[in-house]
Design an enzyme around this catalytic site. Structure first.
Site, short mmCIF file in Angstrom:
data_model
loop_
_atom_site.label_atom_id
_atom_site.label_comp_id
_atom_site.label_asym_id
_atom_site.label_seq_id
_atom_site.Cartn_x
_atom_site.Cartn_y
_atom_site.Cartn_z
N ARG A 107 1.24 -1.62 -0.45
CA ARG A 107 -0.05 0.04 0.00
C ARG A 107 0.79 1.44 0.49
O ARG A 107 0.73 1.97 -0.64
CB ARG A 107 -0.92 0.29 1.13
CG ARG A 107 -1.73 1.24 1.34
CD ARG A 107 -0.78 2.33 2.75
NE ARG A 107 -2.14 3.59 2.24
CZ ARG A 107 -0.90 4.47 2.42
NH1 ARG A 107 0.19 4.77 2.36
NH2 ARG A 107 -2.24 5.73 2.43
N HIS B 197 3.04 6.06 -2.33
CA HIS B 197 4.16 7.39 -2.42
C HIS B 197 5.20 6.98 -3.12
O HIS B 197 6.17 7.64 -3.46
CB HIS B 197 4.41 7.01 -1.00
CG HIS B 197 3.80 7.07 0.01
ND1 HIS B 197 3.07 8.54 0.67
CD2 HIS B 197 3.54 6.30 1.30
CE1 HIS B 197 1.94 8.09 1.65
NE2 HIS B 197 2.57 7.32 2.24
#
Length: 125
Positions: free
Chosen positions: A77, A82
């Site tokens: 995730r 990011h």
């Protein structure tokens, strides 16, 4: 005002719903996933939701299901959220299709939900 912690069931249902949504998004197949930005981004968002929900599950709960790669899911995730510029769509496709990955998580989540629902019906508060 303090927040009331949410039950693991709350997060497990979100994981289950996201897995089901991914199945719908990829019905047109791999080529659509790889070339249709809307499909790609929808799948990635659902994977982010799965990872975020996993990160919100209490450690004590996750310890009861050691066969589930909770940490890997949460870490993935973070990569999706990011490091989006470095996402390899072939890797994502393999994760959502490899029986040891998303389909296996789906089975584990169903077991977790069933266990918690059975436990709560046996011990009403």
């Amino acid at each position: 005002m303090s927040k009331v912690p949410k039950s693991p069931l709350f997060f497990l249902y979100h994981i289950k719903e996201s897995i089901e949504a991914i199945a719908i998004h990829i019905q047109e197949g791999k080529q659509s996933f790889l070339t249709n930005r809307t499909v790609t981004m929808a799948v990635i968002r659902e994977l982010e939701i799965i990872g975020e929900a996993v990160n919100k599950l209490p450690a004590e709960f996750k310890n009861n299901y050691p066969l589930v790669p909770w940490r890997d899911i949460g870490d993935f995730r973070n990569v999706l959220a990011h490091h989006y510029w470095g996402i390899d769509l072939e890797t994502v496709w393999n994760i959502i299709h490899n029986p040891d990955k998303l389909p296996d998580l789906n089975n584990h989540v169903k077991t977790c939900i069933q266990d918690l629902e059975n436990h709560s019906s046996e011990n009403p508060e």
